[in-house]
Design an enzyme around this catalytic site. Structure first.
Site, short mmCIF file in Angstrom:
data_model
loop_
_atom_site.label_atom_id
_atom_site.label_comp_id
_atom_site.label_asym_id
_atom_site.label_seq_id
_atom_site.Cartn_x
_atom_site.Cartn_y
_atom_site.Cartn_z
N GLY A 174 58.49 91.06 53.99
CA GLY A 174 59.21 92.20 54.52
C GLY A 174 58.44 93.40 55.01
N GLU A 217 55.37 87.17 49.96
CA GLU A 217 55.59 86.18 51.02
C GLU A 217 55.58 86.80 52.41
OE1 GLU A 217 58.52 83.15 48.59
OE2 GLU A 217 59.41 84.83 49.67
N PRO A 218 54.46 87.32 52.84
CA PRO A 218 54.43 87.92 54.17
C PRO A 218 54.51 86.88 55.28
CG PRO A 218 52.22 87.85 53.27
CD PRO A 218 53.14 87.39 52.17
N GLY A 219 55.31 87.13 56.26
CA GLY A 219 55.37 86.27 57.44
C GLY A 219 55.01 87.11 58.66
N ARG A 220 55.91 88.02 58.99
CA ARG A 220 55.73 88.87 60.17
C ARG A 220 54.38 89.60 60.15
NH1 ARG A 220 60.15 90.90 62.88
NH2 ARG A 220 61.43 90.50 61.05
N TYR A 238 68.85 90.79 68.58
CA TYR A 238 69.02 92.13 68.02
C TYR A 238 68.28 93.23 68.76
CZ TYR A 238 66.11 89.28 64.74
OH TYR A 238 65.27 88.36 64.18
N CYS A 254 70.27 81.27 82.72
CA CYS A 254 71.55 81.66 83.29
C CYS A 254 72.39 82.29 82.20
CB CYS A 254 72.24 80.44 83.86
SG CYS A 254 71.22 79.63 85.08
N GLU A 255 72.04 83.53 81.88
CA GLU A 255 72.64 84.19 80.72
C GLU A 255 72.28 85.66 80.88
OE1 GLU A 255 74.21 82.85 77.75
OE2 GLU A 255 74.43 85.01 77.47
N TYR A 309 58.29 84.96 64.81
CA TYR A 309 59.69 84.80 65.20
C TYR A 309 59.88 84.67 66.71
CZ TYR A 309 60.16 86.15 60.35
OH TYR A 309 60.03 86.21 58.99
C1 LIG Z 1 61.97 86.00 55.93
C2 LIG Z 1 61.43 85.81 54.58
C3 LIG Z 1 60.10 86.13 54.31
C4 LIG Z 1 59.17 86.70 55.33
O1 LIG Z 1 59.59 87.97 55.73
P1 LIG Z 1 58.68 88.83 56.73
O2 LIG Z 1 59.52 90.01 57.02
O3 LIG Z 1 58.43 87.97 57.92
O4 LIG Z 1 57.42 89.17 56.02
C5 LIG Z 1 59.63 85.89 53.04
N1 LIG Z 1 60.43 85.38 52.07
C6 LIG Z 1 61.71 85.06 52.31
C7 LIG Z 1 62.53 84.51 51.23
C8 LIG Z 1 62.26 85.27 53.56
O5 LIG Z 1 63.54 84.97 53.79
#
Ligand SMILES: *Cc1c(COP(=O)(O)O)cnc(C)c1O
Length: 432
Positions: A249, A291-294, A335, A362-363, A391
């Site tokens: 997050g 759990e970093p993704g973004r 969004y 086409c949208e 994403y």
């Molecule tokens: C989406 C998600 C993440 C990653 O969130 P980011 O905002 O991309 O860091 C980690 N854990 C869970 C459970 C998620 O749903």
């Protein structure tokens, strides 16, 4: 104007990423093109490993959230940086394993796991299940029992925090579809049942409060709530949690309007807060997972499009059309996500042409940005969208039968193809 440190401008007046000319990259690999900077991914990973090593209890570890960006060649990179991985589907498990990832480092999420999914994950020796709900818990215990396995688990709980982000990426509230709520008393029953079951072994709790969060308070509140809950569970059921997974997050800068946050400082504060809380409650320090993704992938990626035209509707607005759009980046359509864009072919010209950038579908919602300024493009110019590492590819589709673009990885001043562009044959490959 360039937003990220790994971007630059060369003598040709072209945008560079990791020192390489973006216009040349499209000549080599085609367009549209996703480009990821491996060195930037690694720098992003090290922010977590170093800060977590310094400020959090021993054994704490970051897990990369693969839903942000998932492809085979990424997994050896994040594993070599000391990360585990959060996976949300058998498809992500398959991809991680195909990339050679150690299944013991996989944490399997998801709110709707089928029996087939559970079997698949256990058969592939996925280290951890993050159990979302009561039905999954019972099914997992039954299937693990049939296989003679004792499965390590965390329980996903909802701590009732509203991190003030957009509705669609806010998951920590009581009425969320993810996890089991503490405030209704149901999370306590979830724990009570878990500790009775013989084929699962409960280690602790997971909570994820949302995404694109810029303040540190929601994370401190989350630690407080997890600790209160853990203390309560110790009193009631004699279960002492040894793992808190705080989810992902941390926010990233998509435009200059977004604040820059220090993840290191946030982690330091979380560590300090956790130690204080644990000593007040005389609770043993749990290992922390994040759990970093973004924040690993977003600023390491850009998308390069070729301009197909400029349409000026006199008295209204100007459209710049490009050869991609919602099929490779659906976040504006979903969004109204803001991005920083630039004309990679004309970096030395004034960025003063007001326009809306539309995709090829086409949208009417197929836009990448509205009312932004670009160096006035001509057909054939390369337009770069910055910060598309997360994403974008992971949410790509074949709407309008647009093939998914290729992805090039740059590192140490060289580039390589890590995903080839889909062909038309790929798109009909499943059709009988
Ligand atoms: C989406 C998600 C993440 C990653 O969130 P980011 O905002 O991309 O860091 C980690 N854990 C869970 C459970 C998620 O749903």
């Amino acid at each position: 104007m360039l937003l990220y440190d790994n971007l630059g401008i060369n003598e040709a007046g072209h945008l560079t990423i990791g020192g390489l000319d973006t216009v040349s990259l499209t000549e080599e690999y085609g367009n549209p093109l996703y480009v990821m900077d491996e060195d930037q991914i690694r720098r992003n990973c090290r922010v977590y490993t170093e800060a977590m090593g310094r400020y959090l209890p021993e054994g704490s570890r970051p897990l990369y959230a693969g839903k942000a960006l998932c492809f085979k060649a990424l997994y050896p990179i994040i594993e070599s940086e000391g990360f585990g991985a959060d996976v949300v589907s058998p498809g992500e498990i398959f991809t991680a394993l195909a990339g050679g990832f150690d299944p013991a480092g996989l944490y399997y999420h998801g709110t709707a796991k089928t029996d087939w999914d559970i079997n698949y994950a256990i058969d592939n020796k996925v280290g951890w299940f993050i159990v979302d709900n009561y039905n999954e818990l019972e099914a997992l215990d039954r299937i693990a029992g049939e296989k003679g396995v004792i499965q390590d688990i965390l329980l996903r709980i909802t701590v009732g925090i509203d991190p003030h982000t957009q509705e669609k990426i806010n998951t920590g509230r009581i009425d969320s579809q993810f996890g089991v709520a503490v405030d209704t008393g149901q999370a306590a029953q979830f724990v009570e049942r878990s500790v009775q079951l013989r084929n699962v072994r409960l280690h602790g709790f997971h909570s994820h409060i949302g995404s694109q969060i810029f303040e540190s308070e929601p994370f401190m509140d989350q630690v407080d709530k997890l600790l209160d809950f853990a203390v309560n569970m110790r009193e009631r059921f004699g279960f002492t949690a040894e793992v808190f997974n705080l989810g992902g997050g941390f926010g990233v800068q998509y435009t200059e309007a977004d604040p820059a946050i220090s993840i290191e400082e946030n982690i330091r504060q979380i560590g300090e807060h956790l130690r204080k809380g644990c000593s007040e409650h005389d609770f043993p320090l749990p290992r922390i997972l994040m759990e970093p993704g973004r924040s690993i992938a977003a600023n390491a990626g850009i998308t390069l499009y070729k301009t197909t035209g400029v349409k000026e509707i006199d008295g209204y607005l100007n459209y710049v059309t490009v050869d991609g759009g919602m099929t490779d980046n659906i976040r504006f359509a979903l969004y109204k996500a803001d991005y920083t864009m630039t004309n990679a072919s004309r970096m030395n010209e004034a960025q003063d042409y007001l326009c809306t950038v539309a995709g090829r579908c086409c949208e009417s919602g197929d836009r990448i940005a509205e009312d932004i300024h670009l160096q006035k493009p001509e057909r054939g110019d390369i337009i770069a969208v910055l910060g598309t590492g997360a994403y974008n590819y992971s949410m790509a589709s074949n709407y309008n039968r647009v093939p998914k673009p290729a992805m090039a990885m740059v590192s140490g001043g060289t580039s390589r193809l890590v995903i080839r562009a889909q062909t038309f044959e790929d798109m009909i490959a499943c059709e009988l």
